[in-house]
Design an enzyme around this catalytic site. Structure first.
Site, PDB file in Angstrom:
ATOM      1  N   ASP A 128      -2.929   9.064   3.266  1.00 36.83           N
ATOM      2  CA  ASP A 128      -3.986   8.056   3.340  1.00 36.83           C
ATOM      3  C   ASP A 128      -5.359   8.742   3.452  1.00 36.83           C
ATOM      4  O   ASP A 128      -5.511   9.709   4.210  1.00 36.83           O
ATOM      5  CB  ASP A 128      -3.730   7.193   4.588  1.00 36.83           C
ATOM      6  CG  ASP A 128      -4.585   5.953   4.625  1.00 36.83           C
ATOM      7  OD1 ASP A 128      -4.432   5.106   3.736  1.00 36.83           O
ATOM      8  OD2 ASP A 128      -5.403   5.828   5.562  1.00 36.83           O
ATOM      9  N   GLU A 158      -4.486  10.129  -1.389  1.00 44.21           N
ATOM     10  CA  GLU A 158      -5.438   9.086  -1.745  1.00 44.21           C
ATOM     11  C   GLU A 158      -6.820   9.677  -1.519  1.00 44.21           C
ATOM     12  O   GLU A 158      -7.267   9.835  -0.392  1.00 44.21           O
ATOM     13  CB  GLU A 158      -5.255   7.850  -0.857  1.00 44.21           C
ATOM     14  CG  GLU A 158      -6.209   6.739  -1.261  1.00 44.21           C
ATOM     15  CD  GLU A 158      -6.477   5.718  -0.157  1.00 44.21           C
ATOM     16  OE1 GLU A 158      -6.952   4.631  -0.482  1.00 44.21           O
ATOM     17  OE2 GLU A 158      -6.244   6.029   1.026  1.00 44.21           O
TER      18      GLU A 158
HETATM   19  C1  NOJ Z   1      -6.277   3.233   2.552  1.00 44.87           C
HETATM   20  C2  NOJ Z   1      -5.143   2.272   2.595  1.00 44.87           C
HETATM   21  O1  NOJ Z   1      -4.563   2.183   1.311  1.00 44.87           O
HETATM   22  C3  NOJ Z   1      -5.700   0.969   3.091  1.00 44.87           C
HETATM   23  O2  NOJ Z   1      -4.782  -0.085   2.985  1.00 44.87           O
HETATM   24  C4  NOJ Z   1      -6.172   1.149   4.506  1.00 44.87           C
HETATM   25  O3  NOJ Z   1      -6.843  -0.023   4.940  1.00 44.87           O
HETATM   26  C5  NOJ Z   1      -7.147   2.324   4.631  1.00 44.87           C
HETATM   27  N1  NOJ Z   1      -6.755   3.468   3.879  1.00 44.87           N
HETATM   28  C6  NOJ Z   1      -7.278   2.753   6.069  1.00 44.87           C
HETATM   29  O4  NOJ Z   1      -6.103   3.376   6.485  1.00 44.87           O
END
Ligand code: NOJ
Length: 513
Positions: A200, A255
């Site tokens: 993440d 990500e």
């Molecule tokens: C990215 C995640 O995909 C999302 O759903 C989340 O709200 C944020 N990061 C914070 O963790």
């Protein structure tokens, strides 16, 4: 190293299916999806032909951000099941030939995590420095509409930093005890057999050590949209060393949600950071040949020279589903499936896109997510008859439009469904080294037709996508036959240079069979 540069690497050959646990399948009838529900529908993922599953967070969480606010990384939230269920999920995925990736959330914990409770208990707490505390805030802004990235803590008289909600305080990765504790989390799951992690906001762990104001924040943008600090690379190198020390090819998919491909490439490091990074521009892209052509060219131009393996994704749990983005058109969604599954790089599918789902319309009174992302998180309709496989309490969000005809049951029974198109596209990809691993080369075509060649050794495929609503003529030199067509034409017939409006084809060399 585990041979991760090899073309044979499983993750370069794979198609990954994202499960969003709350909305996938509910086995205990409480209206929220759970791990036993996933187990009951793993065959759907296997029969589709995916190679791996990424499961969004299933850990203990107060659910301020639907599980991305974790209060215990080494336990499962009772909403989803038990540690035993998680082990069964890993084992049952493996028994079906599926790899399993978990979601690792390194940037922040929940404000209910014992580490944070301890940290905020007093300035003298041994864990005070596990989070980021300051006497004065700066102008940094949080994501999810949360305003300032700083929240005042009355008791200890300082502000703590959170790139997301105030319930998601950011960890201080410059503290070696934090690094050790978070590495312990990774070991916990690697020891249980997971094949890797989706990380993440992998670009957020490193913060500007000067805490300087940023003009983009002053203009209202959240820092998480562009934070890009060298220390995040250091964090990733440490995680990569740990993962590489395990047998088998365990992987990291990051990500890196900064919409700049040039910056994203940096997160592959010198083959010592991420194995793959999400490439987000296609997630915003409208149905437009110029936008897609630009995105694809840019990825090829920037990633190939860096030996960085691309990823492709059109939908996920944070963005409007691509069918909705394309104006609700099923034709476009079918053509996009062929495009997504024939590009150079690893495709990621979001649960339900194989059913052609659109976003649900969620009444303001039923909204759950502070970030307004409920629409794409609607439950999967499994059966045609209500309650569509969600027995018991009504699901936590309404179904997407027309759940009966979009149900998995209806579509498995209909060879012309988008579900079968995805299944065929996965099979065509699996059978062709060119589509899985080959070079990508654009070929001259009319402006509204995106056409490219994939080649590996003797294996060649052409892919043509007509973005125009009207038919277009396009005849690449040579004899080509249809390997796959988004309008359902039988494979094997000769390609006569006619592309129906908003349709896509994969072509293979040769005369009609
Ligand atoms: C990215 C995640 O995909 C999302 O759903 C989340 O709200 C944020 N990061 C914070 O963790």
């Amino acid at each position: 190293m585990n041979g991760t540069r090899s073309d044979e690497a499983w993750w370069k050959n794979a198609v990954v299916y994202q499960i969003y646990p709350r909305s996938f399948a509910d086995a205990n009838g409480d209206g929220v999806g759970d791990i036993p529900g996933m187990l009951a529908h793993l065959d759907h993922v296997r029969d589709l032909g995916a190679d791996a599953v990424w499961v969004s967070p299933i850990f203990r969480s107060p659910m301020a951000d639907a599980g991305y606010d974790i209060s215990d990384y080494c336990d499962i939230d009772p909403l989803f099941g038990t540690l035993g269920d998680a082990q069964r999920l890993i084992d049952e995925a493996h028994a079906r030939g599926l790899r399993l990736l978990l979601d690792f959330v390194p940037n922040h914990t929940s404000d209910q995590h014992p580490w944070f409770l301890d940290s905020r208990s007093s300035r003298a707490s041994p864990r005070r420095d596990w989070y980021i505390w300051r006497d004065e805030p700066n102008d940094w802004r949080a994501a999810l509409g949360a305003g300032s990235a700083w929240t005042w803590d009355e008791k200890s008289g300082q502000y703590y930093l959170h790139f997301f909600l105030p319930q998601q305080p950011d960890l201080n990765w410059r503290n070696p005890e934090v690094v050790e504790a978070m590495h312990g989390v990774l070991r916990f799951w690697l020891d249980r057999g997971v094949d890797g992690f989706r990380i993440d906001v992998a670009h957020c762990t490193g913060k500007d050590p000067t805490f300087a104001d940023h003009p983009r924040c002053l203009a209202g943008e959240p820092l998480a949209d562009f934070n890009d600090q060298p220390y995040s690379h250091e964090v990733l190198r440490g995680i990569r060393r740990l993962v590489d020390s395990y047998p088998g090819e365990r992987i990291l998919v990051g990500e890196v949600n900064i919409r700049s491909t040039a910056s994203v490439v940096q997160y592959y490091g010198a083959g010592d950071e991420l194995h793959m990074s999400f490439n987000f521009p296609p997630l915003d892209a409208p149905w437009d040949p110029v936008v897609f052509r630009t995105c694809i060219r840019e990825v090829d131009a920037l990633l190939r020279p860096a030996d960085a393996w691309p990823t492709w994704v059109l939908s996920n749990h944070d963005n409007v589903r691509h069918r909705s983005r394309y104006g609700g058109s099923l034709r476009r969604a079918r053509a996009a499936a062929i495009l997504l599954l024939s590009l150079r790089g690893t495709p990621f599918l979001f649960q339900g896109e194989e059913l052609g789902l659109e976003d649900a319309l969620v009444d303001p009174q039923r909204q759950v997510d502070p970030g307004g992302r409920d629409g794409c998180r609607a439950p999967i309709p499994w059966t045609a008859a209500p309650p569509h496989g969600w027995e018991g309490a009504p699901p936590w969000l309404p179904f997407p439009p027309d759940p009966a005809s979009h149900s998995a049951q209806r579509q498995w029974a209909d060879p012309g469904s988008i579900l079968h198109l995805y299944r065929q596209a996965l099979a065509v990809r699996k059978a062709s080294p060119a589509l899985r691993l080959g070079d990508w080369e654009e070929i001259d075509s009319p402006p509204e037709v995106l056409a490219f060649r994939r080649r590996r050794g003797d294996d060649v495929r052409l892919v043509c996508v007509n973005f125009a609503a009207q038919p277009r003529r396009f005849h690449p030199p040579g004899d080509w036959r249809i390997a796959l067509c988004s309008d359902g034409q039988a494979p094997g017939s000769r390609f006569r240079g006619e592309l129906a409006g908003e349709h896509a084809v994969v072509l293979e060399p040769g005369a009609e069979t």
